[in-house]
Design a protein around this motif. Sequence first.
Motif, PDB file in Angstrom:
ATOM      1  N   PHE A  99       0.830  -1.205   0.000  1.00  0.00           N
ATOM      2  CA  PHE A  99       0.000   0.000   0.000  1.00  0.00           C
ATOM      3  C   PHE A  99       0.869   1.261   0.000  1.00  0.00           C
ATOM      4  N   VAL A 100       2.127   1.151   0.461  1.00  0.00           N
ATOM      5  CA  VAL A 100       3.003   2.325   0.552  1.00  0.00           C
ATOM      6  C   VAL A 100       3.208   2.944  -0.830  1.00  0.00           C
ATOM      7  N   TRP A 101       3.675   2.126  -1.798  1.00  0.00           N
ATOM      8  CA  TRP A 101       3.934   2.692  -3.117  1.00  0.00           C
ATOM      9  C   TRP A 101       2.650   2.854  -3.923  1.00  0.00           C
ATOM     10  N   ILE A 102       1.649   2.031  -3.656  1.00  0.00           N
ATOM     11  CA  ILE A 102       0.367   2.183  -4.358  1.00  0.00           C
ATOM     12  C   ILE A 102      -0.273   3.524  -3.987  1.00  0.00           C
ATOM     13  N   GLY A 103      -0.138   3.903  -2.718  1.00  0.00           N
ATOM     14  CA  GLY A 103      -0.662   5.190  -2.273  1.00  0.00           C
ATOM     15  C   GLY A 103       0.000   6.357  -2.988  1.00  0.00           C
ATOM     16  N   ILE A 104       1.301   6.226  -3.252  1.00  0.00           N
ATOM     17  CA  ILE A 104       2.029   7.275  -3.984  1.00  0.00           C
ATOM     18  C   ILE A 104       1.485   7.396  -5.411  1.00  0.00           C
ATOM     19  N   ILE A 105       1.187   6.238  -6.036  1.00  0.00           N
ATOM     20  CA  ILE A 105       0.631   6.241  -7.390  1.00  0.00           C
ATOM     21  C   ILE A 105      -0.757   6.878  -7.399  1.00  0.00           C
ATOM     22  N   SER A 108      12.637   5.003  -4.003  1.00  0.00           N
ATOM     23  CA  SER A 108      12.078   4.289  -2.848  1.00  0.00           C
ATOM     24  C   SER A 108      11.139   3.176  -3.298  1.00  0.00           C
ATOM     25  N   ILE A 109      10.321   3.465  -4.315  1.00  0.00           N
ATOM     26  CA  ILE A 109       9.394   2.455  -4.851  1.00  0.00           C
ATOM     27  C   ILE A 109      10.174   1.272  -5.412  1.00  0.00           C
ATOM     28  N   LEU A 110      11.228   1.566  -6.170  1.00  0.00           N
ATOM     29  CA  LEU A 110      12.051   0.489  -6.743  1.00  0.00           C
ATOM     30  C   LEU A 110      12.686  -0.350  -5.634  1.00  0.00           C
ATOM     31  N   LEU A 111      13.159   0.313  -4.575  1.00  0.00           N
ATOM     32  CA  LEU A 111      13.746  -0.411  -3.445  1.00  0.00           C
ATOM     33  C   LEU A 111      12.706  -1.298  -2.752  1.00  0.00           C
ATOM     34  N   ILE A 112      11.485  -0.790  -2.621  1.00  0.00           N
ATOM     35  CA  ILE A 112      10.419  -1.584  -2.010  1.00  0.00           C
ATOM     36  C   ILE A 112      10.162  -2.844  -2.833  1.00  0.00           C
ATOM     37  N   LEU A 113      10.141  -2.693  -4.156  1.00  0.00           N
ATOM     38  CA  LEU A 113       9.906  -3.854  -5.028  1.00  0.00           C
ATOM     39  C   LEU A 113      11.053  -4.855  -4.928  1.00  0.00           C
ATOM     40  N   GLY A 146      -4.249 -16.500  -3.495  1.00  0.00           N
ATOM     41  CA  GLY A 146      -3.720 -15.846  -2.308  1.00  0.00           C
ATOM     42  C   GLY A 146      -2.958 -14.583  -2.649  1.00  0.00           C
ATOM     43  N   PHE A 147      -2.175 -14.622  -3.755  1.00  0.00           N
ATOM     44  CA  PHE A 147      -1.414 -13.448  -4.181  1.00  0.00           C
ATOM     45  C   PHE A 147      -2.352 -12.343  -4.675  1.00  0.00           C
ATOM     46  N   VAL A 148      -3.399 -12.754  -5.392  1.00  0.00           N
ATOM     47  CA  VAL A 148      -4.371 -11.766  -5.897  1.00  0.00           C
ATOM     48  C   VAL A 148      -5.052 -11.067  -4.728  1.00  0.00           C
ATOM     49  N   PHE A 149      -5.497 -11.836  -3.741  1.00  0.00           N
ATOM     50  CA  PHE A 149      -6.134 -11.245  -2.563  1.00  0.00           C
ATOM     51  C   PHE A 149      -5.169 -10.315  -1.827  1.00  0.00           C
ATOM     52  N   GLY A 150      -3.902 -10.749  -1.718  1.00  0.00           N
ATOM     53  CA  GLY A 150      -2.909  -9.944  -1.012  1.00  0.00           C
ATOM     54  C   GLY A 150      -2.688  -8.592  -1.668  1.00  0.00           C
ATOM     55  N   ILE A 151      -2.541  -8.584  -3.001  1.00  0.00           N
ATOM     56  CA  ILE A 151      -2.346  -7.321  -3.719  1.00  0.00           C
ATOM     57  C   ILE A 151      -3.603  -6.465  -3.668  1.00  0.00           C
ATOM     58  N   LEU A 152      -4.777  -7.099  -3.755  1.00  0.00           N
ATOM     59  CA  LEU A 152      -6.028  -6.340  -3.652  1.00  0.00           C
ATOM     60  C   LEU A 152      -6.150  -5.667  -2.285  1.00  0.00           C
ATOM     61  N   SER A 153      -5.681  -6.347  -1.229  1.00  0.00           N
ATOM     62  CA  SER A 153      -5.733  -5.742   0.112  1.00  0.00           C
ATOM     63  C   SER A 153      -4.840  -4.498   0.167  1.00  0.00           C
ATOM     64  N   ALA A 154      -3.723  -4.530  -0.566  1.00  0.00           N
ATOM     65  CA  ALA A 154      -2.834  -3.367  -0.615  1.00  0.00           C
ATOM     66  C   ALA A 154      -3.519  -2.198  -1.318  1.00  0.00           C
ATOM     67  N   PHE A 155      -4.217  -2.482  -2.421  1.00  0.00           N
ATOM     68  CA  PHE A 155      -4.912  -1.428  -3.162  1.00  0.00           C
ATOM     69  C   PHE A 155      -6.061  -0.833  -2.338  1.00  0.00           C
ATOM     70  N   THR A 156      -6.834  -1.679  -1.669  1.00  0.00           N
ATOM     71  CA  THR A 156      -7.962  -1.159  -0.895  1.00  0.00           C
ATOM     72  C   THR A 156      -7.492  -0.392   0.337  1.00  0.00           C
ATOM     73  N   TYR A 157      -6.381  -0.842   0.952  1.00  0.00           N
ATOM     74  CA  TYR A 157      -5.859  -0.125   2.116  1.00  0.00           C
ATOM     75  C   TYR A 157      -5.300   1.231   1.693  1.00  0.00           C
ATOM     76  N   ALA A 158      -4.600   1.253   0.547  1.00  0.00           N
ATOM     77  CA  ALA A 158      -4.106   2.522   0.009  1.00  0.00           C
ATOM     78  C   ALA A 158      -5.271   3.445  -0.330  1.00  0.00           C
ATOM     79  N   GLY A 159      -6.349   2.854  -0.859  1.00  0.00           N
ATOM     80  CA  GLY A 159      -7.544   3.641  -1.166  1.00  0.00           C
ATOM     81  C   GLY A 159      -8.164   4.233   0.084  1.00  0.00           C
ATOM     82  N   PHE A 160      -8.172   3.449   1.162  1.00  0.00           N
ATOM     83  CA  PHE A 160      -8.710   3.942   2.433  1.00  0.00           C
ATOM     84  C   PHE A 160      -7.886   5.123   2.951  1.00  0.00           C
ATOM     85  N   ILE A 161      -6.565   4.980   2.931  1.00  0.00           N
ATOM     86  CA  ILE A 161      -5.694   6.047   3.424  1.00  0.00           C
ATOM     87  C   ILE A 161      -5.863   7.311   2.583  1.00  0.00           C
TER      88      ILE A 161
END
Length: 298
Positions: free
Chosen positions: A104-110, A127-132, A153-168
């Motif tokens: 969610f850190v780099w997704i939020g930046i996007i 920083s984004i490249l380092l995170i990856l 499981g990977f799809v759900f995990g990435i979706l959780s990052a997008f929704t958490y970034a969306g919440f923030i």
Amino acid sequence: MKFNKGVLYILIGASFFGFTPIFAKIGFSHGYSLGQINIVQMIISFILLWSLTLIKRASFKGLHRKNILQVMVTGCFIGLTSIFYYGSMQYLPASLAIILMFQFVWIGIILEWIFSKIKPSKLTVLSILLILVGVFFASNFVNGDIYGLPLKGFVFGILSAFTYAGFIFCSGKVAVNVDPWTRSSLMVTGSTILVLVVFMGDIPAVLPLEKDLITTAVGVSLFGAVLPPLFFAAGAPLVSGGMANILTSIELPIAILSASLILSEAVSPFQWFGIVIILAAIALNELSPNLFRIKKFF
């Protein structure tokens, strides 16, 4: 030097949040479904937050029909994050689900770039490249342990990052002048409604309430939806926004360490190396602009 209590409050709040995967995994081990855990969790969070809001006599000033709906819709991102985050844990080790959600850190930046037209600096891109790179090592791709794990499981995990970034992102734009307690309660109302609609078919399976299900739900509610916001609300005004982001990142090592010690999940040296890179990238993005300003001053 005077100690800043805000630092301690945020560290405690972030540490609490790091224990939520433990309770979710325990719930799954007892045979409870994703729907059962989410339903009871949200209902308990709803009752606790509204009770505290009314006890504190929080202000309802500034609320109107439009922003009430906006706050509740923002809260739906919390419900979605809970669904996807715990859903990821059904198929993946908790440590890997946590790492995926932390994107969610780099997704939020996007999101800021797309919707707020705030173009990331070269330092932020680094920083984004380092995170990856950190994710590459933290996912244990090097040892090949990632192979054979369900794609779902990977799809759900990435979706959780997008929704958490969306919440923030949304929570920083909607009804910002409304009492934080009232906002939090309205958000949990939105997330509760969403979860009840999504898992409507699981509602009958919740009753009669079993002790293990209540214990699991109370754990994820307290450590995920109640205690962290309390400590964040107390600590955030006492520190800078950048420092708050860095401090909350302690959630990542705490969550993975607790998964290792309590759930007996193996965490390799490569994974710890990746975690260190992720944390360093977050610190670099938040601290470097201030460091550069200090250098220019001198």
